[in-house]
Design a protein around this motif. Structure first.
Motif, short mmCIF file in Angstrom:
data_model
loop_
_atom_site.label_atom_id
_atom_site.label_comp_id
_atom_site.label_asym_id
_atom_site.label_seq_id
_atom_site.Cartn_x
_atom_site.Cartn_y
_atom_site.Cartn_z
N SER A 1 -36.51 5.41 15.98
CA SER A 1 -35.50 4.71 15.19
C SER A 1 -35.61 4.98 13.70
O SER A 1 -34.94 4.35 12.90
N ARG A 2 -36.45 5.92 13.29
CA ARG A 2 -36.64 6.19 11.87
C ARG A 2 -36.07 7.56 11.50
O ARG A 2 -36.04 8.48 12.31
N GLN A 3 -35.62 7.63 10.25
CA GLN A 3 -35.01 8.86 9.76
C GLN A 3 -35.88 9.59 8.75
O GLN A 3 -35.52 10.67 8.30
N ASP A 4 -36.99 8.98 8.36
CA ASP A 4 -37.82 9.57 7.32
C ASP A 4 -39.21 9.91 7.88
O ASP A 4 -39.97 9.02 8.21
N VAL A 5 -39.48 11.18 8.03
CA VAL A 5 -40.80 11.66 8.46
C VAL A 5 -41.33 12.56 7.36
O VAL A 5 -40.80 13.65 7.12
N GLY A 6 -42.37 12.12 6.68
CA GLY A 6 -42.91 12.87 5.57
C GLY A 6 -44.01 13.83 5.98
O GLY A 6 -44.44 13.89 7.14
N ASP A 7 -44.48 14.59 5.00
CA ASP A 7 -45.53 15.57 5.26
C ASP A 7 -46.85 14.92 5.69
O ASP A 7 -47.58 15.47 6.52
N LEU A 8 -47.15 13.75 5.13
CA LEU A 8 -48.41 13.07 5.49
C LEU A 8 -48.41 12.67 6.95
O LEU A 8 -49.45 12.74 7.62
N ALA A 9 -47.25 12.21 7.46
CA ALA A 9 -47.17 11.83 8.87
C ALA A 9 -47.38 13.04 9.78
O ALA A 9 -48.10 12.97 10.79
N LEU A 10 -46.77 14.17 9.43
CA LEU A 10 -46.96 15.38 10.22
C LEU A 10 -48.41 15.86 10.14
O LEU A 10 -48.99 16.30 11.14
N LEU A 11 -49.01 15.77 8.95
CA LEU A 11 -50.41 16.17 8.80
C LEU A 11 -51.31 15.29 9.65
O LEU A 11 -52.22 15.80 10.33
N PHE A 12 -51.09 13.97 9.63
CA PHE A 12 -51.91 13.07 10.44
C PHE A 12 -51.79 13.39 11.92
O PHE A 12 -52.78 13.40 12.67
N ALA A 13 -50.57 13.68 12.39
CA ALA A 13 -50.37 14.01 13.80
C ALA A 13 -51.13 15.27 14.18
O ALA A 13 -51.77 15.34 15.25
N LEU A 14 -51.11 16.29 13.33
CA LEU A 14 -51.84 17.52 13.63
C LEU A 14 -53.35 17.31 13.59
O LEU A 14 -54.09 17.90 14.41
N LEU A 15 -53.84 16.47 12.68
CA LEU A 15 -55.28 16.20 12.63
C LEU A 15 -55.74 15.44 13.88
O LEU A 15 -56.85 15.66 14.37
N VAL A 16 -54.88 14.56 14.41
CA VAL A 16 -55.21 13.89 15.67
C VAL A 16 -55.34 14.91 16.79
O VAL A 16 -56.27 14.84 17.63
N ASP A 17 -54.42 15.88 16.82
CA ASP A 17 -54.49 16.92 17.86
C ASP A 17 -55.77 17.76 17.71
O ASP A 17 -56.42 18.11 18.71
N VAL A 18 -56.13 18.09 16.47
CA VAL A 18 -57.37 18.86 16.24
C VAL A 18 -58.58 18.06 16.69
O VAL A 18 -59.50 18.60 17.33
N ALA A 19 -58.60 16.77 16.38
CA ALA A 19 -59.74 15.94 16.77
C ALA A 19 -59.84 15.83 18.30
O ALA A 19 -60.95 15.91 18.87
N ALA A 20 -58.70 15.64 18.98
CA ALA A 20 -58.73 15.54 20.44
C ALA A 20 -59.18 16.85 21.06
O ALA A 20 -59.96 16.86 22.03
N LEU A 21 -58.71 17.98 20.52
CA LEU A 21 -59.13 19.28 21.03
C LEU A 21 -60.63 19.48 20.83
O LEU A 21 -61.34 19.96 21.74
N THR A 22 -61.14 19.07 19.67
CA THR A 22 -62.58 19.21 19.40
C THR A 22 -63.40 18.38 20.39
O THR A 22 -64.43 18.85 20.93
N ALA A 23 -62.96 17.16 20.64
CA ALA A 23 -63.69 16.29 21.57
C ALA A 23 -63.69 16.87 22.98
O ALA A 23 -64.73 16.86 23.67
N GLN A 24 -62.56 17.37 23.44
CA GLN A 24 -62.49 17.94 24.79
C GLN A 24 -63.36 19.19 24.91
O GLN A 24 -64.05 19.39 25.92
N LEU A 25 -63.32 20.04 23.87
CA LEU A 25 -64.16 21.24 23.92
C LEU A 25 -65.65 20.89 23.88
O LEU A 25 -66.47 21.53 24.56
N HIS A 26 -66.03 19.87 23.12
CA HIS A 26 -67.43 19.44 23.05
C HIS A 26 -67.94 19.00 24.41
O HIS A 26 -69.09 19.28 24.78
N LEU A 27 -67.06 18.35 25.18
CA LEU A 27 -67.46 17.84 26.49
C LEU A 27 -67.39 18.90 27.58
O LEU A 27 -67.88 18.67 28.69
#
Length: 454
Positions: free
Chosen positions: A86-112
């Motif tokens: 329902s939102r029309q404003d997605v800034g660069d910080l939101a996209l950066l946070f989403a990508l960092l979450v993906d990097v963290a999840a990938l790191t955790a899965q690879l570690h295990l």
């Protein structure tokens, strides 16, 4: 009520900045949707890979911990979907946070699941590529740094599983198989999602380029409007003087005894009246003569009056006027719109002196749009004229200042929230179609009258 009055430069800049912000916001929303879609694919792929490695290859993995990360990623993705829907404003910080979450999840899965010996470690490159495409330079480097930190963490901290690689076995080696799958998966996802994201960014840039071009054209309109308003003020006095002289000549003996000269004087007086009406219209559109209340009329009466005035002052042999309105509506009579339609009719008359057509139709589910089509039987537009329709000085008439009429008309149509387009008729002739939302002219709180079809 709209008019041809030029807006200030500040107003134009504010409008363009607002449109540029809306365009950027739209691209941000679509980019976030791309990340959410890609994350769902990653979740499904992780579940399938974990199940295959654990049960088919008999490599014991910490299922509880790895499926827990998958569940966390799924919840995060679902929350992202609901939050950004329902939102029309997605800034660069939101996209950066989403990508960092993906990097963290990938790191955790690879570690295990093997750490640096896991062939899917190259999926970091996909995250880096997405960061480079979606984010500004500084944020892209943050994703690079996070990915490098993840790889170093996998080297420094050994996980519960270690995978043995035997490249000499070729395709039979599970590590080689995983490496091939990782390569194919990264290539496909990069081609699909990065290509789609690049198209979104290209569309955004194209829209911004169009807005910049529109700003340049509208600044041109502002300058022309100021010059026209000043010229109209200066023309008032000589036109009044000519009107007095014509009145004096009419009573002089050389003219009283010659009906032909009287007829010429009548024609001169008519054309002089037309010039004065044009000057008055320019001043009205510039806002210099708005002391009286705006004239209220109906759509049908406005069109009929426009056609009557235009026919009385132009040497047209035949005007085929057809008004098909599914119900009349009260509007404010706008001089700018009248001048614009008159200008389009003038162009049609110049191309086709024997016949000009004007059709007025209400369109839309509730008749909320007005469609005016001006047709002629002339030679039609050239391909170059159609390709550059509405651009200044786009004319085949070969005279200085030619081609400004349709350029002005197009910008007036934009100011009403409408559009203007042209096409050639078969087998001969051309047509210019003006589409306007009636809300730009309609009086608030009034109901349509009875139908006035003709």
């Amino acid at each position: 009520m709209h008019s041809l009055a030029p807006a200030t430069g500040t107003d134009k800049r504010q409008a363009i900045e607002s449109a540029r912000t809306d365009t950027t916001r739209g691209a941000g929303v679509r980019n976030m949707q791309q990340l959410i879609q890609l994350r769902w694919i990653a979740i499904v792929g992780q579940v399938a890979t974990i199940a295959f490695v654990h049960f088919a290859l008999h490599i014991r993995l910490p299922l509880a911990a790895m499926l827990g990360i998958v569940a966390y990623l799924a919840l995060f993705n679902l929350a992202s979907l609901l939050f950004w829907r329902s939102r029309q404003d997605v800034g660069d910080l939101a996209l950066l946070f989403a990508l960092l979450v993906d990097v963290a999840a990938l790191t955790a899965q690879l570690h295990l699941s093997g750490g640096i010996t896991n062939p899917f470690v190259f999926l970091y490159l996909l995250q880096v590529a997405l960061g480079a495409v979606l984010l500004p330079a500084w944020a892209g480097w943050v994703v690079v740094a996070a990915s490098c930190a993840g790889v170093l963490g996998l080297v420094a901290f050994t996980g519960p599983v270690t995978l043995a690689a035997e490249p000499a076995r070729g395709i039979a080696d599970p590590y080689v198989q995983g490496l091939l799958v990782c390569f194919a998966l990264t290539a496909v996802l990069a081609a699909v999602f990065i290509g789609r994201t690049a198209r979104i960014l290209r569309d955004r840039d194209a829209r911004l380029a169009g807005l910049r071009q529109q700003a340049v054209e509208e600044e041109h309109i502002v300058r022309m409007g100021l010059l026209a308003s000043g010229a109209a003020h200066e023309l008032g006095t000589p036109l009044a003087t000519l009107s007095v002289l014509l009145g004096d000549w009419r009573r002089m003996a050389p003219f009283e005894g010659h009906p032909e000269l009287q007829q010429d004087l009548d024609e001169m007086q008519t054309q002089l009246g037309r010039c004065k009406a044009i000057v008055t219209g320019i001043l009205l559109s510039a806002g210099d003569a708005r002391g009286e209340a705006p004239a209220q009329t109906t759509l049908a009466a406005f069109l009929d009056e426009l056609v009557e005035e235009w026919s009385a002052t132009r040497p047209v042999n035949r005007l085929d006027y057809r008004r098909r309105l599914d119900g009349d509506v009260p509007i404010v009579s706008d001089s700018g719109l009248k001048q614009m339609v008159g200008n389009i009719l003038d162009n049609a008359l110049e191309a086709s002196p024997d016949w000009v057509g004007l059709e007025a139709v209400r369109e839309g589910q509730d008749g909320e749009r007005l469609r005016l089509k001006v047709s002629d039987a002339g030679p039609g537009f050239t391909e170059q004229a159609l390709a550059n329709f509405g651009k200044p000085y786009n004319s085949s008439k070969g005279r200085p200042g030619g081609g400004l009429g349709l350029f002005l008309s197009l910008n007036v149509a934009r100011s009403f929230g409408g559009r203007l387009h042209a096409a050639n008729r078969h087998p001969r002739g051309a047509e210019v179609v003006l589409e306007l939302p009636l809300s730009a002219l309609a009086l608030e709180g009034r109901e349509p009258d009875e139908p006035t079809d003709e």
